[in-house]
Write an enzyme that holds these catalytic residues in place. Structure first.
Site, PDB file in Angstrom:
ATOM      1  N   ARG A  59       0.793  -1.172   0.004  1.00  0.00           N
ATOM      2  CA  ARG A  59       0.020   0.264   0.129  1.00  0.00           C
ATOM      3  C   ARG A  59       0.775   1.184   0.090  1.00  0.00           C
ATOM      4  O   ARG A  59       0.269   2.464  -0.394  1.00  0.00           O
ATOM      5  CB  ARG A  59      -0.898  -0.276   1.043  1.00  0.00           C
ATOM      6  CG  ARG A  59      -1.822   1.101   1.255  1.00  0.00           C
ATOM      7  CD  ARG A  59      -3.178   0.973   1.891  1.00  0.00           C
ATOM      8  NE  ARG A  59      -3.181   0.212   3.177  1.00  0.00           N
ATOM      9  CZ  ARG A  59      -2.308   0.705   4.443  1.00  0.00           C
ATOM     10  NH1 ARG A  59      -1.992   2.302   4.229  1.00  0.00           N
ATOM     11  NH2 ARG A  59      -2.229   0.220   5.411  1.00  0.00           N
ATOM     12  N   TYR A 112     -17.745  14.460 -14.530  1.00  0.00           N
ATOM     13  CA  TYR A 112     -18.332  13.161 -14.630  1.00  0.00           C
ATOM     14  C   TYR A 112     -19.232  12.983 -13.577  1.00  0.00           C
ATOM     15  O   TYR A 112     -19.021  13.492 -12.364  1.00  0.00           O
ATOM     16  CB  TYR A 112     -17.091  12.210 -14.521  1.00  0.00           C
ATOM     17  CG  TYR A 112     -17.477  10.726 -14.253  1.00  0.00           C
ATOM     18  CD1 TYR A 112     -18.215  10.089 -14.998  1.00  0.00           C
ATOM     19  CD2 TYR A 112     -16.961  10.117 -13.194  1.00  0.00           C
ATOM     20  CE1 TYR A 112     -18.550   8.754 -14.781  1.00  0.00           C
ATOM     21  CE2 TYR A 112     -17.177   8.779 -12.742  1.00  0.00           C
ATOM     22  CZ  TYR A 112     -18.035   7.991 -13.582  1.00  0.00           C
ATOM     23  OH  TYR A 112     -18.421   6.751 -13.382  1.00  0.00           O
ATOM     24  N   ASP A 184      -8.772  16.759 -15.377  1.00  0.00           N
ATOM     25  CA  ASP A 184      -9.154  15.236 -15.591  1.00  0.00           C
ATOM     26  C   ASP A 184      -8.628  15.040 -17.255  1.00  0.00           C
ATOM     27  O   ASP A 184      -9.474  15.546 -18.183  1.00  0.00           O
ATOM     28  CB  ASP A 184     -10.508  14.950 -15.438  1.00  0.00           C
ATOM     29  CG  ASP A 184     -10.994  13.438 -15.514  1.00  0.00           C
ATOM     30  OD1 ASP A 184     -10.290  12.822 -16.371  1.00  0.00           O
ATOM     31  OD2 ASP A 184     -11.975  12.860 -14.708  1.00  0.00           O
ATOM     32  N   LYS A 209      -9.716   3.739 -18.966  1.00  0.00           N
ATOM     33  CA  LYS A 209     -10.065   4.226 -20.301  1.00  0.00           C
ATOM     34  C   LYS A 209      -8.930   3.826 -21.230  1.00  0.00           C
ATOM     35  O   LYS A 209      -8.684   2.812 -21.536  1.00  0.00           O
ATOM     36  CB  LYS A 209     -10.579   5.562 -20.300  1.00  0.00           C
ATOM     37  CG  LYS A 209     -11.624   5.715 -19.216  1.00  0.00           C
ATOM     38  CD  LYS A 209     -13.011   5.004 -19.333  1.00  0.00           C
ATOM     39  CE  LYS A 209     -13.914   4.885 -17.972  1.00  0.00           C
ATOM     40  NZ  LYS A 209     -13.830   5.906 -17.097  1.00  0.00           N
TER      41      LYS A 209
HETATM   42  N1  PLP Z   1     -13.134  10.774 -14.922  1.00  0.00           N
HETATM   43  C1  PLP Z   1     -13.902  10.712 -15.978  1.00  0.00           C
HETATM   44  C2  PLP Z   1     -13.766  11.850 -17.142  1.00  0.00           C
HETATM   45  C3  PLP Z   1     -14.661   9.590 -16.218  1.00  0.00           C
HETATM   46  O1  PLP Z   1     -15.134   9.319 -17.450  1.00  0.00           O
HETATM   47  C4  PLP Z   1     -14.607   8.671 -15.201  1.00  0.00           C
HETATM   48  C5  PLP Z   1     -15.338   7.066 -15.371  1.00  0.00           C
HETATM   49  O2  PLP Z   1     -16.179   7.206 -16.463  1.00  0.00           O
HETATM   50  C6  PLP Z   1     -13.872   8.681 -14.109  1.00  0.00           C
HETATM   51  C7  PLP Z   1     -13.103  10.107 -13.879  1.00  0.00           C
HETATM   52  C8  PLP Z   1     -13.787   7.978 -13.094  1.00  0.00           C
HETATM   53  O3  PLP Z   1     -13.227   6.627 -13.274  1.00  0.00           O
HETATM   54  P1  PLP Z   1     -13.247   5.277 -12.706  1.00  0.00           P
HETATM   55  O4  PLP Z   1     -14.306   4.623 -13.406  1.00  0.00           O
HETATM   56  O5  PLP Z   1     -11.739   4.459 -13.249  1.00  0.00           O
HETATM   57  O6  PLP Z   1     -13.368   5.457 -11.306  1.00  0.00           O
END
Ligand code: PLP
Length: 394
Positions: A59, A112, A184, A209
Site C-alpha cells: 500500500r 463526470y 481530468d 479508459k
Molecule cells: N473521470 C472521467 C472523465 C470519467 O469518465 C470517469 C469514469 O467514467 C472517471 C473520472 C472515474 O473513473 P473510474 O471509473 O476509473 O473510477
C-alpha cells in the site's frame, strides 16, 4: 540518446523500466506481494523513517506499480505520478489533499457523474463548497474565483457535452492567484493533451479508459510535482488506501505500449463516424471537437494533437427515441466506459450522469436525448452500417 530526448512512442514502451535491473526480463515482472522483508529491525526502522530507500508494504509502494508511476510521469511530463485503484480514487485523493474545511473548488461546467457525487460529499460532510464555471473568458473566470478557492478542477473535453476549456488561459489566471489547476485528462490521454506543459499543476486519469485500452482494468492515475505527489502518497493515498494492485499496474503497462497506435485509430474512426452522423436526418445536434463548427474548435487546435475518439449527439425525439435507437444496435455495445477496442454507446441522463439532479443536468446541457459514443478500433465501415440500420428504425 538521452532519456529526456525520447519521443512519446518510445516512452510508452521503455520509460521507467530497465531489464537488467530485473533479471533481464524483457517485460516487467509482477511483484505479487503484500509486504517486503527487512534484514534487521534497524533496517525496518530506517525504511519507515524514510532514511533508506526500499519497499515496505504494497500500500506504500510496489516495484511493478513504481514502473507505471515513472512511465506516466514521463508521458504527462510531470516530475512524479501515482497509481490508484480507480479514477475516482485518484480524484478523491487529489481533491482531499488540496482542500480543507471551508475551502471552495471551482469546476468546469460539467464533470463526470461520480465526481459530481464526490463534490456533494465534500460539501455536505466537510463544508468544502464548489461552483461550476463556464471558463470561457478571463473575465468570467476572474469573477468565479472566490477568496477561498483552493483549487480549480477541469474536465476538457467535458464528459459528455464535449465542450473544451482553454487550459493555458485558466492556468495563467490561476497562477497569478496561486491556485492549483487540476485537469481530468481521461478523454485525451497524454498522447493528445499534456496539461502540465500548459501550466496546470495536476493531471488525473481514469486509466480504466484509453490508458488501459482493453476494458479489463479499473484504475486511476495522478501526475504533477514531486512535492505534491509525495504529499499525496504519504496522506490521502496511503491512509485512505485506494492503491492499484501490481497485476493491474502490469496490465496498464502492457496497454500503454500501444497507446499512440490505438489513439490514432480511435481518432481516424471517429472522424469517419462524425462525417456520417453530422448530416444524418435523424441526428439533431452533434458535439465533436474535430467539427469545424464546434464552438471550441480553436481551443482544440491550440491544445489537442487530434480530435479524440468520442462523439456525443442528440437524436431527433425524446429520451425514449434515444433508448429505442441504441436498442437496435447490433455491433456497437450499450455500455458505460470508453476508450476500449469495442465501440460503446451510453445514455448519460440515465447512466453516467443519472446521479446528477435533472435541473443540474439541464444546466450542464445534458439533454435527455443525448448519447455518448466511444468510437472503437473496428472497421469504420461496419460501425457506420450498424449506426445506419439502427437510425433507420427510429
Ligand atoms: N473521470 C472521467 C472523465 C470519467 O469518465 C470517469 C469514469 O467514467 C472517471 C473520472 C472515474 O473513473 P473510474 O471509473 O476509473 O473510477
Amino acid at each position: 540518446m538521452k532519456d529526456n530526448k525520447r519521443r512519446f512512442e518510445t516512452e510508452v514502451i521503455h520509460s521507467g523500466y530497465q531489464p537488467n535491473e530485473h533479471y533481464d526480463s524483457l517485460v516487467p515482472p509482477i511483484y505479487q506481494t503484500s509486504t517486503f522483508t527487512f534484514a534487521t529491525a534497524e533496517q525496518g526502522e530506517q525504511r519507515f523513517a524514510g532514511n533508506e530507500e526500499g519497499f515496505i508494504y504494497s500500500r506504500l509502494g510496489n516495484p511493478t506499480v513504481k514502473i507505471l508511476d515513472e512511465r506516466i510521469a514521463a508521458l504527462e511530463k510531470g516530475e512524479a505520478a501515482l497509481a490508484f485503484a480507480s479514477g475516482m480514487a485518484a480524484v478523491s485523493a487529489v481533491l482531499m489533499a488540496l482542500t480543507q474545511s471551508g475551502d471552495h473548488i471551482l469546476c468546469s461546467k460539467g464533470v463526470y457523474g461520480c465526481t459530481y457525487g464526490l463534490l456533494q460529499i465534500l460539501k455536505r460532510k466537510y463544508q468544502i463548497s464548489h461552483d461550476f464555471s463556464l471558463m470561457d473568458s478571463k473575465e468570467e473566470l476572474e469573477r468565479s474565483i472566490q477568496a477561498n478557492t483552493a483549487c480549480i478542477y477541469i474536465e476538457t473535453p467535458i464528459n459528455p457535452t464535449m465542450k473544451l476549456v482553454d487550459l493555458q488561459m485558466v492556468a495563467e489566471i490561476a497562477k497569478a492567484k496561486g491556485i492549483p489547476v487540476v485537469v481530468d485528462n481521461t478523454f485525451c490521454s497524454p498522447y493528445l493533451q499534456t496539461p502540465l506543459t500548459l501550466g496546470c499543476q495536476v493531471v488525473i486519469h481514469s486509466a480504466t479508459k484509453y490508458i488501459c485500452g482493453h476494458g479489463d482494468v479499473i484504475a486511476g492515475l495522478a501526475a504533477g510535482s514531486k512535492d505534491l505527489m509525495e504529499q499525496i502518497a504519504r496522506t490521502t493515498q496511503k491512509d485512505v488506501g485506494g492503491v492499484l494492485s501490481s497485476f493491474d499496474a502490469w496490465l496498464l503497462l502492457r496497454g500503454l505500449k500501444t497507446l499512440p497506435v490505438r489513439m490514432d485509430r480511435h481518432c481516424e474512426n471517429a472522424e469517419k463516424l462524425f462525417d456520417f452522423l453530422k448530416d444524418h436526418p435523424k441526428v439533431e445536434a452533434i458535439y465533436y471537437p474535430g467539427d469545424r463548427k464546434h464552438a471550441d474548435y480553436q481551443i482544440k487546435n491550440k491544445q489537442m494533437k487530434k480530435s479524440g475518439g468520442l462523439i456525443s449527439f442528440t437524436v431527433k425525439g425524446t429520451k425514449e427515441t434515444a433508448q429505442r435507437f441504441i436498442n437496435q444496435l447490433q455491433l456497437i455495445k450499450i455500455a458505460v466506459s470508453l476508450g476500449d477496442a469495442e465501440t460503446l454507446i451510453q445514455h448519460p441522463a440515465t447512466m453516467t450522469h443519472a446521479a446528477v439532479p435533472a435541473a443540474e443536468r439541464k444546466r450542464m446541457e445534458i439533454e435527455d436525448n443525448l448519447l455518448r459514443l466511444s468510437v472503437g478500433l473496428e472497421a469504420w465501415e461496419d460501425l457506420i452500417e450498424d449506426l445506419e440500420q439502427a437510425l433507420a428504425k427510429i
